[in-house]
Enzyme design. Structure first.
Site, PDB file in Angstrom:
ATOM      1  N   GLU A 185      -4.619  -4.854   9.439  1.00 26.35           N
ATOM      2  CA  GLU A 185      -3.308  -5.364   9.878  1.00 26.35           C
ATOM      3  C   GLU A 185      -2.965  -5.074  11.350  1.00 26.35           C
ATOM      4  O   GLU A 185      -1.861  -4.637  11.658  1.00 26.35           O
ATOM      5  CB  GLU A 185      -2.200  -4.825   8.956  1.00 26.35           C
ATOM      6  CG  GLU A 185      -2.442  -5.162   7.502  1.00 26.35           C
ATOM      7  CD  GLU A 185      -1.438  -4.535   6.526  1.00 26.35           C
ATOM      8  OE1 GLU A 185      -0.455  -3.921   6.985  1.00 26.35           O
ATOM      9  OE2 GLU A 185      -1.649  -4.661   5.310  1.00 26.35           O
ATOM     10  N   GLU A 296      -7.075  -8.456  -1.638  1.00 23.05           N
ATOM     11  CA  GLU A 296      -5.874  -7.889  -2.287  1.00 23.05           C
ATOM     12  C   GLU A 296      -5.077  -8.976  -2.993  1.00 23.05           C
ATOM     13  O   GLU A 296      -3.851  -9.072  -2.849  1.00 23.05           O
ATOM     14  CB  GLU A 296      -4.995  -7.199  -1.227  1.00 23.05           C
ATOM     15  CG  GLU A 296      -5.732  -6.143  -0.413  1.00 23.05           C
ATOM     16  CD  GLU A 296      -4.845  -5.386   0.573  1.00 23.05           C
ATOM     17  OE1 GLU A 296      -3.606  -5.467   0.466  1.00 23.05           O
ATOM     18  OE2 GLU A 296      -5.399  -4.715   1.449  1.00 23.05           O
TER      19      GLU A 296
HETATM   20  O1  G3I Z   1       2.415   9.359  -4.623  1.00 21.91           O
HETATM   21  C1  G3I Z   1       3.835   9.295  -4.400  1.00 21.91           C
HETATM   22  C2  G3I Z   1       4.574   9.984  -5.508  1.00 21.91           C
HETATM   23  O2  G3I Z   1       4.230  11.342  -5.509  1.00 21.91           O
HETATM   24  C3  G3I Z   1       6.085   9.775  -5.298  1.00 21.91           C
HETATM   25  O3  G3I Z   1       6.777  10.309  -6.364  1.00 21.91           O
HETATM   26  C4  G3I Z   1       6.402   8.283  -5.186  1.00 21.91           C
HETATM   27  C5  G3I Z   1       7.890   8.022  -4.901  1.00 21.91           C
HETATM   28  O4  G3I Z   1       8.079   6.998  -3.986  1.00 21.91           O
HETATM   29  O5  G3I Z   1       5.658   7.749  -4.133  1.00 21.91           O
HETATM   30  C6  G3I Z   1       4.262   7.845  -4.340  1.00 21.91           C
HETATM   31  O6  G3I Z   1       3.605   7.258  -3.269  1.00 21.91           O
HETATM   32  C7  G3I Z   1       3.679   5.849  -3.206  1.00 21.91           C
HETATM   33  C8  G3I Z   1       2.238   5.324  -3.262  1.00 21.91           C
HETATM   34  O7  G3I Z   1       2.233   3.940  -3.053  1.00 21.91           O
HETATM   35  C9  G3I Z   1       1.565   5.624  -4.604  1.00 21.91           C
HETATM   36  O8  G3I Z   1       2.191   4.943  -5.633  1.00 21.91           O
HETATM   37  C10 G3I Z   1       4.327   5.454  -1.897  1.00 21.91           C
HETATM   38  O9  G3I Z   1       5.691   5.827  -1.917  1.00 21.91           O
HETATM   39  C11 G3I Z   1       4.200   3.971  -1.665  1.00 21.91           C
HETATM   40  O10 G3I Z   1       4.675   3.661  -0.358  1.00 21.91           O
HETATM   41  C12 G3I Z   1       2.750   3.558  -1.781  1.00 21.91           C
HETATM   42  O11 G3I Z   1       2.685   2.155  -1.666  1.00 21.91           O
HETATM   43  C13 G3I Z   1       1.429   1.628  -1.350  1.00 21.91           C
HETATM   44  C14 G3I Z   1       1.541   0.762  -0.096  1.00 21.91           C
HETATM   45  O12 G3I Z   1       0.301   0.166   0.159  1.00 21.91           O
HETATM   46  C15 G3I Z   1       1.978   1.563   1.107  1.00 21.91           C
HETATM   47  O13 G3I Z   1       2.089   0.734   2.216  1.00 21.91           O
HETATM   48  C16 G3I Z   1       0.948   0.795  -2.523  1.00 21.91           C
HETATM   49  O14 G3I Z   1       0.716   1.629  -3.648  1.00 21.91           O
HETATM   50  C17 G3I Z   1      -0.328   0.071  -2.146  1.00 21.91           C
HETATM   51  O15 G3I Z   1      -0.675  -0.828  -3.185  1.00 21.91           O
HETATM   52  C18 G3I Z   1      -0.089  -0.715  -0.857  1.00 21.91           C
HETATM   53  O16 G3I Z   1      -1.265  -1.393  -0.515  1.00 21.91           O
HETATM   54  C19 G3I Z   1      -1.202  -2.194   0.676  1.00 21.91           C
HETATM   55  C20 G3I Z   1      -2.592  -2.192   1.259  1.00 21.91           C
HETATM   56  O17 G3I Z   1      -3.046  -0.888   1.472  1.00 21.91           O
HETATM   57  C21 G3I Z   1      -2.646  -2.991   2.563  1.00 21.91           C
HETATM   58  N1  G3I Z   1      -2.119  -4.319   2.382  1.00 21.91           N
HETATM   59  C22 G3I Z   1      -0.808  -4.402   1.740  1.00 21.91           C
HETATM   60  C23 G3I Z   1      -0.810  -3.654   0.421  1.00 21.91           C
HETATM   61  C24 G3I Z   1       0.501  -3.823  -0.318  1.00 21.91           C
HETATM   62  O18 G3I Z   1       1.555  -3.249   0.392  1.00 21.91           O
END
Ligand code: G3I
Length: 382
Positions: A185, A296
């Site tokens: 990105e 994705e």
């Molecule tokens: O692990 C913590 C947990 O301990 C906490 O309680 C919880 C509360 O918010 O958060 C958890 O972490 C989250 C993590 O995912 C695991 O579930 C983060 O807040 C959350 O921001 C994170 O989101 C991820 C996101 O990327 C971050 O930008 C998504 O799972 C993941 O699927 C997503 O993937 C991205 C690709 O890497 C790049 N392209 C876009 C795609 C979708 O956004």
């Protein structure tokens, strides 16, 4: 004990309220489903993005290992889960140009892939998100006002990070990773920078300008296992201005022999992009002479009526027909298609509103979307 001699007059009235009725569904073992990775074995790998808890859930593991031959860890291999703040900040001088890393989260997915003979897409080495700000500061400081480190220091940190991660994977898990998202990105035309580079929310850009992209690919080539494909990965990469900016950037990296593929994330909607625009983008990237991977895939569906779910099946069927025909007619070297999550309940798209974007429902039962992806006759193509 029951009083069997009781008459109706002896009994108390009982009122029952707040009754809720749930649909109980028999959960099958999914053993007799068609297998995606079999259907496309001559065409491309079929993958799924996973979260760490899924690796320990037996029913999920069965489904993952029968349907897919590739996995991507949704979060565990990103810099925020590898960079070790505690150690780096404990001796800033020592770790100034060689950041301390911790591979315990990365190990989870890599061990799983090894144990189940699955291939892995490495996601991701360099990203403006999920990389903590302290990594970019001179003294590994969490103070939000701490000044950013110089280009010289960050060049060394970048090389060291790539070297350590790639060497660790090559040494401990040879042959598992077949593609790395080296840079994720880095284009965001809305920022208004020449070349379309993401600048506003990227410390990488703020420290280097666009130079870090070539550096990242150079280091990735230097330390990655032989035969591993190096990818540039992005979302909305079918939008024309972004598409052309990516192509211009990629052309130069291809010429230098350090970029092998374009990852089209493909977080799409039911009616956007059009199949025509999407197909155009795949062909355009393929015309650079590189691999294309759908990295994705999910479709942002808000409803779950029978009609909605059938339409989702149709959209998936169109997509997979397109991927297969472009591959088989040699119009695009599509080497892998990954769906971004196993079941709807854990999709990243769920926020205030529930979404139904994936192949399997909350009970891990296959949806029309799954049968669409299998090109099953039961799913209408139009
Ligand atoms: O692990 C913590 C947990 O301990 C906490 O309680 C919880 C509360 O918010 O958060 C958890 O972490 C989250 C993590 O995912 C695991 O579930 C983060 O807040 C959350 O921001 C994170 O989101 C991820 C996101 O990327 C971050 O930008 C998504 O799972 C993941 O699927 C997503 O993937 C991205 C690709 O890497 C790049 N392209 C876009 C795609 C979708 O956004």
């Amino acid at each position: 004990e029951y009083n069997t001699s009781a008459t109706p007059d002896d009994l108390l009235d009982i009122y029952i309220d707040d009754i809720e009725i749930y649909e109980v569904r028999v959960v099958g073992d999914n053993a007799n489903l068609p297998k995606l990775c079999e259907i496309y074995k001559e065409d491309f790998k079929v993958g799924v993005a996973l979260m760490d808890f899924e690796l320990k859930d037996e029913r999920r593991v069965n489904l993952i290992t029968t349907q897919f031959n590739s996995i991507t860890m949704g979060n565990e291999m990103k810099p925020e889960n590898i960079l070790d703040y505690k150690t780096c900040s404990s001796d800033v001088k020592k770790y100034m140009t060689e950041p301390a890393l911790n591979f315990s989260k990365l190990d989870l997915g890599m061990k799983f892939a090894k144990e189940h003979q699955l291939s892995m897409r490495g996601h991701t080495l360099l990203w403006h998100q999920q990389t903590p700000r302290w990594f970019f500061t001179k003294n590994y400081s969490r103070d939000p006002n701490a000044p950013l480190a110089s280009k010289e220091i960050m060049t060394k940190r970048l090389e060291s990070y790539m070297k350590q991660v790639l060497t660790y994977c090559n040494t401990n898990y040879p042959g598992i990773i077949y593609a790395w998202d080296v840079v994720n990105e880095a284009i965001n035309v809305e920022d208004g920078i020449k070349g379309g580079y993401r600048s506003k929310d990227s410390y990488w850009y703020q420290i280097f300008g666009s130079e870090y992209i070539e550096l990242a690919f150079t280091y990735a080539r230097k330390y990655a296992e032989e035969g591993v494909s190096l990818f540039y990965n992005d979302y909305n990469c079918f939008e024309k201005s972004k598409l052309f900016a990516i192509c211009t950037m990629a052309e130069d990296l291809v010429k230098k022999g350090i970029l092998d593929g374009i990852g089209m994330q493909s977080h799409i909607k039911m009616d956007y992009p059009s199949m025509t625009d999407y197909e155009y983008a795949i062909k355009k990237y393929a015309s650079l002479g590189v691999e294309v991977q759908i990295t994705e895939l999910d479709i942002d569906l808000a409803g779950n009526s029978l009609e909605d779910l059938t339409k989702l099946g149709t959209r998936y069927k169109k997509l997979f027909s397109l991927y297969q025909s472009l591959k088989e007619t040699k119009q695009a070297n599509i080497t892998s298609v990954t769906v971004w999550g196993l079941s709807d309940d854990y999709s990243w798209l769920n926020g205030d509103k529930r979404k139904y974007p994936l192949f399997f429902d909350d009970n891990l039962l296959p949806k029309a979307a799954f049968y669409g992806a299998c090109l099953d006759e039961s799913i209408p193509l139009y």
